[in-house]
Design a protein around this motif. Structure first.
Motif, mmCIF file in Angstrom:
data_model
loop_
_atom_site.group_PDB
_atom_site.id
_atom_site.type_symbol
_atom_site.label_atom_id
_atom_site.label_comp_id
_atom_site.label_asym_id
_atom_site.label_seq_id
_atom_site.Cartn_x
_atom_site.Cartn_y
_atom_site.Cartn_z
ATOM 1 N N ARG A 132 -32.007 -21.082 2.787
ATOM 2 C CA ARG A 132 -30.869 -21.837 2.256
ATOM 3 C C ARG A 132 -31.233 -23.311 2.145
ATOM 4 N N VAL A 133 -31.851 -23.869 3.186
ATOM 5 C CA VAL A 133 -32.284 -25.269 3.148
ATOM 6 C C VAL A 133 -33.393 -25.456 2.117
ATOM 7 N N TYR A 134 -34.304 -24.480 2.061
ATOM 8 C CA TYR A 134 -35.455 -24.551 1.158
ATOM 9 C C TYR A 134 -35.019 -24.660 -0.302
ATOM 10 N N TYR A 135 -33.987 -23.900 -0.674
ATOM 11 C CA TYR A 135 -33.572 -23.876 -2.071
ATOM 12 C C TYR A 135 -32.397 -24.802 -2.404
ATOM 13 N N THR A 136 -31.724 -25.345 -1.402
ATOM 14 C CA THR A 136 -30.609 -26.248 -1.690
ATOM 15 C C THR A 136 -30.975 -27.714 -1.496
ATOM 16 N N SER A 137 -32.080 -27.995 -0.796
ATOM 17 C CA SER A 137 -32.537 -29.369 -0.612
ATOM 18 C C SER A 137 -33.739 -29.629 -1.519
ATOM 19 N N TRP A 138 -33.520 -30.387 -2.586
ATOM 20 C CA TRP A 138 -34.592 -30.664 -3.541
ATOM 21 C C TRP A 138 -35.747 -31.385 -2.856
ATOM 22 N N TYR A 146 -45.335 -29.279 -2.833
ATOM 23 C CA TYR A 146 -46.409 -30.215 -3.170
ATOM 24 C C TYR A 146 -47.366 -30.406 -1.997
ATOM 25 N N GLY A 147 -46.824 -30.451 -0.784
ATOM 26 C CA GLY A 147 -47.685 -30.598 0.388
ATOM 27 C C GLY A 147 -48.613 -29.408 0.557
ATOM 28 N N ASN A 148 -48.098 -28.211 0.296
ATOM 29 C CA ASN A 148 -48.905 -26.988 0.396
ATOM 30 C C ASN A 148 -50.046 -27.001 -0.617
ATOM 31 N N GLU A 149 -49.722 -27.304 -1.881
ATOM 32 C CA GLU A 149 -50.746 -27.321 -2.919
ATOM 33 C C GLU A 149 -51.748 -28.452 -2.696
ATOM 34 N N LEU A 150 -51.262 -29.591 -2.237
ATOM 35 C CA LEU A 150 -52.152 -30.723 -1.995
ATOM 36 C C LEU A 150 -53.135 -30.408 -0.876
ATOM 37 N N PHE A 151 -52.693 -29.655 0.135
ATOM 38 C CA PHE A 151 -53.599 -29.272 1.223
ATOM 39 C C PHE A 151 -54.778 -28.478 0.690
#
Length: 209
Positions: A132-138, A146-151
């Motif tokens: 819920r937080v993941y999809y409601t907080s932009w 972005y942090g995952n891909e940047l890693f």
């Protein structure tokens, strides 16, 4: 009125550009690290653009959502395949990451579809609090993605850099923490979707009795 061509919707055209940039990135990865990473990150940044364009032009579509999801998953998978070649001793971890990412998102999107949701980002407020937080907080969504891909991009660059600066390692460590959190969220996708589908199965069986 003439039937609209969903394939030519503006956000889907942007999606095709993302695919081309991704393919170019993978082609360049063996020999040109910086251009490869630039194409990869540009493709990923356009993910936010096509979503904004779709909403602004009222051109949201199931095809666009699937194109967006598949582009994200395939791009990350191909980067992890490259990292497995560069860091063979960590291949199992990269394989595990790929499995969680693809299976979690695929099952979650499938469960959303059979439940009749217009988007996999439509979350029942009584459902999983993490998602819920993941999809409601932009902001939270962007930091995680972005942090995952940047890693993974930093890991790729680390192999090609002679003497990385200290800030590079600090950024790598920070993004590594985000990557672990994102992996946990992928696991939540998998568990939540499995529970939803099992509940639908149970409801169907009850109706037949």
């Amino acid at each position: 009125m003439a039937q609209e061509n969903v394939f030519l919707f503006a956000p889907n055209l942007i999606g095709y550009i993302r695919v081309i940039l991704g393919l170019l990135s993978f082609y360049l990865m063996p020999s040109s690290p910086w251009p490869a990473v630039s194409c990869y990150l540009l493709s990923f940044l356009l993910d936010e653009v096509d979503g904004s364009v779709a909403r602004a032009m009222d051109q949201c579509s199931r095809f666009g959502a699937m194109l967006d999801m598949l582009t994200d998953r395939c791009a990350t998978m191909c980067l992890l395949v490259n990292l497995s070649l560069l860091y063979p001793s960590y291949t199992f971890l990269f394989q595990l990451s790929m499995c969680l990412d693809i299976s979690g998102h695929w099952l979650y999107m499938h469960s959303s579809s059979i439940k009749g949701s217009t988007s996999h980002k439509t979350i029942d407020l009584s459902g999983n609090p993490v998602l819920r937080v993941y999809y409601t907080s932009w902001t939270f969504l962007c930091v995680m993605c972005y942090g995952n891909e940047l890693f993974f991009c930093l890991l790729y660059l680390l192999h090609h850099l002679q003497e990385p600066a200290a800030w590079f390692y600090w950024l790598l460590a920070l993004c590594g923490i985000i990557c672990l959190l994102k992996t946990f969220i992928n696991l939540m996708h998998l568990v939540t979707a499995a529970q939803d589908i099992a509940a639908l199965d149970a409801a169907d069986r009850e109706k037949r009795q």
